[in-house]
Design a protein around this motif. Structure first.
Motif, PDB file in Angstrom:
ATOM      1  N   TYR A  28      52.055  49.429  36.854  1.00  0.00           N
ATOM      2  CA  TYR A  28      52.178  48.906  38.225  1.00  0.00           C
ATOM      3  C   TYR A  28      51.181  49.641  39.125  1.00  0.00           C
ATOM      4  O   TYR A  28      50.741  50.755  38.816  1.00  0.00           O
ATOM      5  CB  TYR A  28      53.610  49.058  38.734  1.00  0.00           C
ATOM      6  CG  TYR A  28      54.230  50.400  38.467  1.00  0.00           C
ATOM      7  CD1 TYR A  28      53.915  51.513  39.251  1.00  0.00           C
ATOM      8  CD2 TYR A  28      55.103  50.583  37.404  1.00  0.00           C
ATOM      9  CE1 TYR A  28      54.471  52.754  38.987  1.00  0.00           C
ATOM     10  CE2 TYR A  28      55.661  51.828  37.134  1.00  0.00           C
ATOM     11  CZ  TYR A  28      55.336  52.898  37.935  1.00  0.00           C
ATOM     12  OH  TYR A  28      55.874  54.133  37.674  1.00  0.00           O
ATOM     13  N   ASP A  29      50.858  49.000  40.254  1.00  0.00           N
ATOM     14  CA  ASP A  29      49.942  49.643  41.203  1.00  0.00           C
ATOM     15  C   ASP A  29      50.700  50.463  42.233  1.00  0.00           C
ATOM     16  O   ASP A  29      50.151  51.367  42.844  1.00  0.00           O
ATOM     17  CB  ASP A  29      49.081  48.590  41.903  1.00  0.00           C
ATOM     18  CG  ASP A  29      48.207  47.858  40.908  1.00  0.00           C
ATOM     19  OD1 ASP A  29      47.366  48.524  40.285  1.00  0.00           O
ATOM     20  OD2 ASP A  29      48.402  46.646  40.700  1.00  0.00           O
ATOM     21  N   ASP A  30      51.959  50.075  42.475  1.00  0.00           N
ATOM     22  CA  ASP A  30      52.765  50.818  43.445  1.00  0.00           C
ATOM     23  C   ASP A  30      54.225  50.702  43.024  1.00  0.00           C
ATOM     24  O   ASP A  30      54.651  49.648  42.531  1.00  0.00           O
ATOM     25  CB  ASP A  30      52.571  50.211  44.852  1.00  0.00           C
ATOM     26  CG  ASP A  30      53.114  51.108  45.961  1.00  0.00           C
ATOM     27  OD1 ASP A  30      53.681  52.177  45.655  1.00  0.00           O
ATOM     28  OD2 ASP A  30      52.979  50.725  47.141  1.00  0.00           O
ATOM     29  N   ALA A  50      55.036  47.512  51.188  1.00  0.00           N
ATOM     30  CA  ALA A  50      54.013  47.963  50.237  1.00  0.00           C
ATOM     31  C   ALA A  50      52.658  47.336  50.539  1.00  0.00           C
ATOM     32  O   ALA A  50      51.622  47.858  50.142  1.00  0.00           O
ATOM     33  CB  ALA A  50      54.449  47.641  48.818  1.00  0.00           C
ATOM     34  N   TYR A  70      48.565  39.124  44.271  1.00  0.00           N
ATOM     35  CA  TYR A  70      49.657  40.058  44.565  1.00  0.00           C
ATOM     36  C   TYR A  70      50.922  39.548  43.878  1.00  0.00           C
ATOM     37  O   TYR A  70      51.394  38.463  44.170  1.00  0.00           O
ATOM     38  CB  TYR A  70      49.826  40.150  46.086  1.00  0.00           C
ATOM     39  CG  TYR A  70      50.950  41.033  46.604  1.00  0.00           C
ATOM     40  CD1 TYR A  70      51.587  41.989  45.807  1.00  0.00           C
ATOM     41  CD2 TYR A  70      51.356  40.931  47.941  1.00  0.00           C
ATOM     42  CE1 TYR A  70      52.604  42.791  46.321  1.00  0.00           C
ATOM     43  CE2 TYR A  70      52.374  41.732  48.464  1.00  0.00           C
ATOM     44  CZ  TYR A  70      52.995  42.649  47.638  1.00  0.00           C
ATOM     45  OH  TYR A  70      54.009  43.437  48.144  1.00  0.00           O
ATOM     46  N   GLY A 119      59.755  48.454  41.939  1.00  0.00           N
ATOM     47  CA  GLY A 119      60.403  49.539  42.656  1.00  0.00           C
ATOM     48  C   GLY A 119      61.899  49.571  42.478  1.00  0.00           C
ATOM     49  O   GLY A 119      62.438  48.987  41.527  1.00  0.00           O
ATOM     50  N   ILE A 140      57.736  51.112  44.840  1.00  0.00           N
ATOM     51  CA  ILE A 140      58.343  51.357  46.142  1.00  0.00           C
ATOM     52  C   ILE A 140      59.809  51.711  45.976  1.00  0.00           C
ATOM     53  O   ILE A 140      60.520  51.086  45.191  1.00  0.00           O
ATOM     54  CB  ILE A 140      58.170  50.154  47.094  1.00  0.00           C
ATOM     55  CG1 ILE A 140      58.701  50.521  48.475  1.00  0.00           C
ATOM     56  CG2 ILE A 140      58.824  48.881  46.567  1.00  0.00           C
ATOM     57  CD1 ILE A 140      58.199  49.618  49.570  1.00  0.00           C
ATOM     58  N   PHE A 171      47.243  43.468  42.912  1.00  0.00           N
ATOM     59  CA  PHE A 171      48.250  44.426  43.375  1.00  0.00           C
ATOM     60  C   PHE A 171      49.580  44.043  42.732  1.00  0.00           C
ATOM     61  O   PHE A 171      50.098  42.951  42.957  1.00  0.00           O
ATOM     62  CB  PHE A 171      48.340  44.376  44.904  1.00  0.00           C
ATOM     63  CG  PHE A 171      49.296  45.374  45.497  1.00  0.00           C
ATOM     64  CD1 PHE A 171      49.378  46.679  45.019  1.00  0.00           C
ATOM     65  CD2 PHE A 171      50.105  45.005  46.569  1.00  0.00           C
ATOM     66  CE1 PHE A 171      50.259  47.598  45.583  1.00  0.00           C
ATOM     67  CE2 PHE A 171      50.984  45.925  47.143  1.00  0.00           C
ATOM     68  CZ  PHE A 171      51.057  47.219  46.650  1.00  0.00           C
ATOM     69  N   ASP A 197      61.999  55.460  50.630  1.00  0.00           N
ATOM     70  CA  ASP A 197      60.711  55.971  51.135  1.00  0.00           C
ATOM     71  C   ASP A 197      60.692  55.901  52.666  1.00  0.00           C
ATOM     72  O   ASP A 197      61.141  54.907  53.248  1.00  0.00           O
ATOM     73  CB  ASP A 197      59.528  55.108  50.647  1.00  0.00           C
ATOM     74  CG  ASP A 197      59.220  55.299  49.171  1.00  0.00           C
ATOM     75  OD1 ASP A 197      59.732  56.254  48.568  1.00  0.00           O
ATOM     76  OD2 ASP A 197      58.461  54.453  48.638  1.00  0.00           O
ATOM     77  N   LEU A 220      53.433  45.181  42.258  1.00  0.00           N
ATOM     78  CA  LEU A 220      54.444  46.036  42.882  1.00  0.00           C
ATOM     79  C   LEU A 220      55.784  45.924  42.168  1.00  0.00           C
ATOM     80  O   LEU A 220      56.253  44.827  41.871  1.00  0.00           O
ATOM     81  CB  LEU A 220      54.627  45.588  44.346  1.00  0.00           C
ATOM     82  CG  LEU A 220      55.732  46.293  45.131  1.00  0.00           C
ATOM     83  CD1 LEU A 220      55.366  47.746  45.421  1.00  0.00           C
ATOM     84  CD2 LEU A 220      56.006  45.556  46.452  1.00  0.00           C
ATOM     85  N   THR A 258      54.951  40.555  42.359  1.00  0.00           N
ATOM     86  CA  THR A 258      56.054  41.508  42.502  1.00  0.00           C
ATOM     87  C   THR A 258      57.169  41.232  41.495  1.00  0.00           C
ATOM     88  O   THR A 258      57.344  40.100  41.050  1.00  0.00           O
ATOM     89  CB  THR A 258      56.696  41.411  43.904  1.00  0.00           C
ATOM     90  OG1 THR A 258      57.365  40.149  44.029  1.00  0.00           O
ATOM     91  CG2 THR A 258      55.670  41.543  45.011  1.00  0.00           C
TER      92      THR A 258
END
Ligand code: MSP
Length: 650
Positions: free
Chosen positions: A89-91, A235, A6, A48, A93, A44, A97, A46, A8
């Motif tokens: 990216y996978d997500d 996330a 993971y 944002g 954020i 993962f 949100d 992330l 970020t």
């Protein structure tokens, strides 16, 4: 389930468009994510946007927009940039949100219920651009010590987080987990900061409303850093999806710039301790991208717009430069000149030229099909061992986040392969029937190294990996490959390669560098002067030169493989020629005598060792020979197909 990873980036403020400095962190994160997927992990990644706070509310108001309308527009531009940079990216954020609101309120509520948040009165200083509280003693000449801008006096009822209570536990954690704060220098800075004493942190604001409401008090919004840091948990599934959270939390790496290390290695771990959640494994504080040795920032007016650069050069030169040129963890200078030089030397010369020249040879010697290798010699074993070591070292170096060293290691292999071409001289092996098997082995090894190189570089410069793969003609899609595919011998004999354009044509830059390119007419003059030094006076007067002077010119046969006109120059044509072991570009004043089509496939004679010059902005690496009659008719000096490109002319 296998291992998971993971990673970020910081979530960026949509207070303005992003610049190349922001692209830096995200390129690193994307490359790490791709690399760990390649290692077979469940990944993962992330990123944002950090949308709340006083700064954004003010910026939106200045533009006559609601904060939401304003951030929606800027966030769309973030996503466009990541797409242009080939960031997957996978997500993504957004702190606006709904899922994030719930998570932040839950974090606040739980910590309040534990007794670590209490109500009091805040009176102190605040830097709006950095969204940071300061005490007077930390200011530098009365200004924010981080950005140097004026601070504001704030007086309001606030809720406070008992940070001081956790200082010893945090110090212990840092001591027990040397990998927690990296690199080492930042770890020391943070330890000193904590040892200097931690004040309780003001975690709510009341003088504006663009933020997440405090669940237990009206008119309070949650402090933007408390809100922003929580994104990493939201996330991952907090608070509703415990199963997901158990899978992804704690994060493996938070990548952040050095100026926001304090938030990530002090406030964030203490929030997590108060919540009873695990701490991230590593927070890595990288350096800044400097421009003329100054931090790139909008307020200084020295930002480099990544969109313009990508449009001009494509994303991979930029990705490669950021990853290769800057020691990860230290500051590094960004200049276009350095970017162009890196691209030309590493991507065009070393990597691109290796592919192009070896594919040309394979086309000639074996119809473009990969041959089966024969017996192995010492030089082959050395190349193979280096390839195997490179794969292993790359894994270790990336594990240690030494990305620039990993790329340097991969380029050592590319350099070795280029040298192997020169040492094994396939063009000589091709001449004799008795050395055909040796030629096959050499060609196989060269393409096997390039297959492995494509696998190693695809996480960092993805499009380049794909382009090499396509030209190698390998059936298996590159996206489906894994690290185990780097094992030597994976290239199937019989594979039909697909030679295309050079993957990185050289970028021309000398134009803006007055001294870098000689004037077109300077070289012949210099040559005449040199010969004068050795020729006796009368001969010199009669224009006679010795054979030693003629021998200085390297004349070779070149096959024209592409030709086109040059913009705004009606006399010039730009040719790509094959001279046996490499490809060159030649610009010649023959447009009024030949159309580009008439030249294709012709075998002409060129001066190979003439100093390169730029003509109308185009680099010319050699000069072709042509005869001109008195009425102006011009004809190129050509040879028939019986003479191979690269053959010498005397
Ligand atoms: N919103 C906060 C981060 C919250 S994370 C929970 C923030 N945003 S930012 O947009 O100002 O900066 C984001 C990141 O960009 C930081 O890591 C910062 O170091 C990085 N950079 C900004 N300018 C940079 C350079 N010139 N060079 C390298 N990184 C740059 O801080």
């Amino acid at each position: 389930m296998g291992e998971r990873f993971y990673v970020t980036t910081p979530i960026y403020y949509p207070s303005d468009r992003l610049h190349i400095g922001h692209a830096y962190t995200t390129t690193v994160a994307d490359s790490l994510a791709r690399w760990h997927k390649f290692l077979g992990k469940d990944v993962f990644f992330l990123t944002g946007s950090d949308e709340h706070g006083q700064k954004i509310q003010r910026t939106a108001a200045e533009r006559g927009l609601t904060p939401k309308a304003y951030v929606d527009d800027v966030v769309a531009s973030f996503k466009e940039l990541w797409q242009a940079l080939n960031v997957q990216y996978d997500d993504f954020i957004r702190t606006s949100d709904e899922r994030h609101h719930r998570a932040v309120q839950e974090v606040f509520q739980r910590i309040y219920d534990n007794g670590d948040i209490y109500k009091s009165q805040y009176e102190g200083l605040y830097c709006v651009p950095c969204e940071t509280f300061w005490v007077e003693s930390k200011l530098v000449e009365g200004n924010c010590p981080d950005c140097g801008r004026p601070v504001e006096l704030v007086q309001e009822e606030s809720y406070f987080f008992r940070m001081g209570k956790y200082a010893d536990r945090l110090l212990q954690h840092i001591e027990d987990h040397p990998e927690f704060i990296q690199p080492e220098t930042r770890r020391k800075e943070m330890v000193n900061f904590i040892k200097g004493g931690l004040d309780d942190l003001c975690v709510t604001r009341t003088t504006f409303d663009w933020g997440i409401p405090v669940p237990i008090a009206e008119n309070h919004v949650i402090y933007v850093w408390f809100d922003a840091l929580t994104n990493y948990l939201t996330a991952a599934g907090f608070p509703d999806d415990r199963q997901r959270l158990d899978k992804w939390w704690p994060a493996d790496v938070h990548l952040v710039g050095k100026e926001i290390m304090r938030f990530h290695t002090i406030i964030w771990p203490i929030i997590l301790m108060a919540l009873g959640e695990k701490l991230p494994k590593t927070v890595f504080g990288h350096g800044w991208l400097l421009f003329d040795s100054d931090k790139m920032s909008k307020s200084k007016g020295n930002v480099v717009d990544p969109h313009a650069l990508i449009a001009e050069l494509g994303e991979d030169p930029i990705r490669y430069f950021l990853l290769r040129e800057i020691s990860f963890g230290q500051d590094g200078n960004f200049t276009k000149k350095a970017l162009v030089e890196r691209t030309n030397s590493d991507l065009a010369n070393d990597l691109g030229n290796l592919l192009h020249r070896t594919l040309s040879m394979l086309g000639k010697y074996h119809g473009g099909a990969i041959p089966a290798p024969g017996a192995e010699e010492t030089i082959d074993r050395e190349l193979k061992t280096l390839a195997e070591e490179t794969c292993q070292r790359t894994v270790e170096l990336i594990d240690d986040l030494k990305i620039n060293d990993a790329l340097a290691q991969i380029w050592r292999l590319v350099g070795r392969a280029n040298k192997y071409v020169d040492e094994c001289a396939p063009w000589s092996l091709a001449k004799e029937e008795s050395t055909q098997e040796r030629l096959n082995t050499v060609m196989y090894n060269l393409f096997e190294v390039q297959r492995i190189t494509a696998l190693l570089v695809k996480s960092f410069i993805p499009r380049t990996g794909e382009r090499i793969w396509e030209q190698l003609g390998i059936e298996q899609t590159l996206a489906n490959t894994q690290f185990s595919d780097t094992a030597w011998g994976g290239l199937r004999p019989g594979t039909q390669t697909q030679k295309g354009d050079p993957i990185f044509p050289r970028i021309e830059w000398a134009e803006e560098e007055p001294d870098a390119a000689p004037e077109p007419d300077k070289a012949p003059k210099a040559a005449a002067k040199e010969s004068a030094a050795v020729a006796p006076k009368e001969e010199e007067d009669a224009g006679i030169v010795g054979i030693e002077d003629f021998a200085k010119l390297n004349l070779v046969v070149a096959e024209v493989i592409a030709a086109e006109s040059v913009k705004k120059a009606d006399k010039l044509l730009k040719l790509q020629v094959d001279i046996g072991d490499e490809q060159r570009q030649i610009v010649a004043g023959i447009a009024q005598h030949y159309t580009p089509d008439q030249l294709l496939g012709r075998r002409i004679v060129i001066v190979k060792n003439l100093k390169p010059v730029k003509l109308r902005g185009e680099l010319s690496q050699g000069m072709l020979l042509a005869a001109t009659s008195s009425d102006g008719t011009l004809e190129l000096v050509t040879v028939s197909d019986a003479i191979a490109p690269g053959s010498g002319v005397k």
